[in-house]
Design an enzyme around this catalytic site. Structure first.
Site, short mmCIF file in Angstrom:
data_model
loop_
_atom_site.label_atom_id
_atom_site.label_comp_id
_atom_site.label_asym_id
_atom_site.label_seq_id
_atom_site.Cartn_x
_atom_site.Cartn_y
_atom_site.Cartn_z
N SER A 273 0.97 -1.24 0.04
CA SER A 273 -0.07 0.00 -0.03
C SER A 273 0.81 1.17 0.26
CB SER A 273 -1.13 0.03 1.18
OG SER A 273 -0.32 0.22 2.66
N ILE A 275 3.04 4.54 -0.44
CA ILE A 275 4.25 4.79 -1.14
C ILE A 275 5.18 3.43 -1.54
CG2 ILE A 275 6.64 5.67 -0.82
CD1 ILE A 275 5.49 7.53 1.40
N SER A 398 11.70 10.13 7.30
CA SER A 398 10.63 11.01 7.46
C SER A 398 11.19 12.29 7.88
CB SER A 398 9.82 10.45 8.42
OG SER A 398 8.82 11.32 8.92
N TYR A 424 7.97 7.56 16.54
CA TYR A 424 8.28 7.28 14.71
C TYR A 424 9.51 8.11 14.64
CZ TYR A 424 7.00 7.38 10.16
OH TYR A 424 7.21 7.22 8.67
N LYS A 428 13.19 6.86 12.87
CA LYS A 428 13.59 7.49 11.67
C LYS A 428 14.81 8.32 11.85
CE LYS A 428 10.20 5.80 9.24
NZ LYS A 428 10.54 4.72 8.29
N THR A 459 -1.63 8.74 2.65
CA THR A 459 -1.31 7.32 2.41
C THR A 459 -2.25 6.74 3.71
OG1 THR A 459 0.50 7.16 4.18
CG2 THR A 459 1.19 7.30 1.83
#
Length: 555
Positions: A273, A275, A398, A424, A428, A459
């Site tokens: 799904s 990217i 990100s 998150y 990253k 997304t």
């Protein structure tokens, strides 16, 4: 105030005269300086300067330090044994220090306590001399040298630290002047610091062989151009570049990405799904032999068929694994390695943002396991399967990582209330650090490693994890195809193969640190690597030290 430059000129002339042995000229220059000093010492500017100098002197005396202390650190991609052997032998110093014309050891041989080196220095038109002697030497760890000139003494302490990808050199020079030249120390400090930086840059260039990995001729080590640098640091403008408008602006300057990946084996994660799916579709269009790793069999079968139907490329298959579970990762890696088909391109795209803290079956916090530890483990295990003919690793990070510093003491987010967005972003940030470490390790092995961030993309993951953000900025979000563009470009373009260790947005390298407090030290990098290695082995209940210790590419 118009006579202020005269004082500086007299001080410099006096110092140069001292170094060159022109003592009579030096004495006359200093004498004139003293007379002018008496005349100008009542000026507010001069009183202020004198107060600063006196304060600096008192602080150094209290702390027992020489007046000028120079400290520099560099990293080189060579083993500590050869780095120590070369650097500790001051007979080589003229090869890397532009301020040294020659250095001669009257008794040639390996450096040891008592070794002496006669140096001729370059200081403008003058050629002062000094003698260095080794006073302490710990093989592959530290060397201390004391140097003496006519009017100054220097103690150089050089320490060597083994790192994951080579050696860190920490250089400290303690310089103390005597006699009349002591009054010029505060003036000479910035000049000497500049000379020290040039010397260490020369040492880095000498010890780091040219691996043939070209760097853009830019002002910034990141490769960023001046406009992107300013945009990144302007924050709001930088955030605008994350949107579909930023993509549209960047696209106007691109060349066509017509390279074909026929016969290239590409492994991509998170391709069912968003990217990842868009990237997989474009890679298949470029005739790559594509393997994607997915967690859900039904979704994987559906996506595989869609890719084949739309691209007419039959060379698309998949493997099933939960990329937050180390045992699954090892199993998939073993399948890929046993296939005996070298991997040309690995794309670590899978990632997830969890709003509530949870743990995997192996006991790891989910964000850390999926977004950082799993990426590390998969890449390390597959390194023996990479081709020698230009392997590429592409890590999807990100823009959120700009806001966070890696916390090596809290990788699993237990020390404070859990925040999914922060966890998150930290993961990253870790991905970007790993990218730079892998780039250093693979230098010279014909492999390149890059990180990229896709911008703000519409997304399913964003819509689910950050519904308020998605609702607010939905009109300006990029499409998955726009977010995937740089991934495909990094995989296929010749330009991306000319550099390594960079962080990309819209086919252009960008800064990795915007806020100074988000940077990490070399020691923190080392700790991160060691803890990821240990935790991956712990999760898989298998020792991965042999796989994670050294870079290795197969024929």
């Amino acid at each position: 105030m118009q006579h202020r430059p005269n004082l500086i000129i007299l001080r410099v002339l006096g110092f140069l005269s001292i170094l060159s042995g022109l003592n009579n000229v030096a004495i006359m220059t200093i004498a004139v300086f003293d007379l002018m000093l008496k005349y100008y010492k009542s000026w507010p500017f001069y009183r202020s300067t004198a107060e600063k100098v006196n304060t600096h002197k008192k602080q150094n005396l209290i702390q027992g330090r020489p007046m000028i202390i120079l400290k520099e650190s560099i990293h080189v991609n060579r083993p500590i044994e050869s780095v120590f052997q070369y650097t500790s032998d001051f007979a080589n110093i003229q090869e890397w220090d532009p301020g040294v014309i020659s250095s001669v050891n009257p008794n040639p041989g390996d450096p040891q306590v008592g070794s002496v080196y006669d140096l001729v220095l370059k200081f403008g038109p003058f050629r002062p001399k000094m003698v260095y002697g080794v006073t302490a030497l710990d093989p592959q760890a530290r060397v201390v040298l004391n140097g003496k000139g006519d009017n100054f003494n220097a103690t150089d302490t050089i320490t060597f630290v083994h790192t994951l990808s080579g050696t860190r050199i920490d250089y400290q020079a303690d310089i103390e002047f005597s006699g009349v030249s002591k009054s010029m120390e505060f003036l000479l400090a910035p000049v000497l610091k500049c000379a020290g930086k040039k010397a260490m840059a020369g040492l880095r260039k000498k010890l780091n062989p040219d691996h043939g990995t070209a760097r853009h001729n830019t002002w910034f080590a990141s490769g960023s151009n001046i406009m992107d640098y300013l945009a990144d640091h302007t924050i709001l403008l930088g955030m605008l570049m994350f949107t579909r408008f930023g993509y549209a602006i960047g696209k106007r300057f691109w060349a066509r990405n017509d390279q074909i990946l026929y016969g290239k084996r590409v492994v991509i994660t998170g391709a069912t799904s968003g990217i990842g799916r868009a990237a997989a579709m474009k890679l298949a269009e470029k005739k790559a032999d594509l393997t994607f790793i997915a967690r859900n069999r039904e979704k994987a079968i559906k996506v595989q068929q869609e890719i084949i139907d739309q691209t007419q490329n039959p060379h698309v298959d998949f493997l099933l694994a939960d990329l937050g579970v180390m045992a699954d990762i090892r199993r998939v890696a073993e399948v890929l390695i046993r296939s005996r088909s070298p991997i040309d391109i690995l794309i670590n795209n899978a990632g997830a943002l969890f709003n509530h803290r949870g743990e995997t079956a192996e006991g790891f916090e989910r964000t850390f396991a999926t977004d950082l530890l799993g990426v590390f483990y998969l890449t390390q295990l597959l390194r023996t399967a990479f081709t020698r003919s230009g392997a590429r690793i592409i890590n999807v990070a990100s823009g959120g990582m700009y806001t966070q510093k890696i916390d090596v003491d809290d990788l699993q987010n237990t020390h404070q209330p859990y925040d999914g967005t922060r966890a998150y972003a930290r993961a990253k940030r870790g991905i970007v650090i790993l990218t730079e470490l892998w780039a250093e390790q693979l230098a010279g092995a014909n492999g390149v490693v890059h990180a990229m961030h896709p911008g703000w993309v519409d997304t399913p993951g964003i819509k689910t994890a950050l519904p308020e953000f998605h609702s607010l900025v939905h009109p300006i979000l990029r499409t998955p195809e726009q977010g995937a563009d740089t991934i495909v470009w990094l995989a296929a373009s010749k330009e991306a193969g000319k550099s390594s260790g960079r962080f990309w947005l819209d086919r252009r390298p960008h800064e990795t640190i915007v806020f100074p407090t988000t940077g990490e030290s070399p020691e923190e990098r080392q700790v991160l690597w060691e803890r990821l290695n240990r935790l991956a082995a712990q999760g898989d209940l298998d020792d991965v030290g042999a796989l994670c210790g050294k870079p290795g590419l197969t024929d």
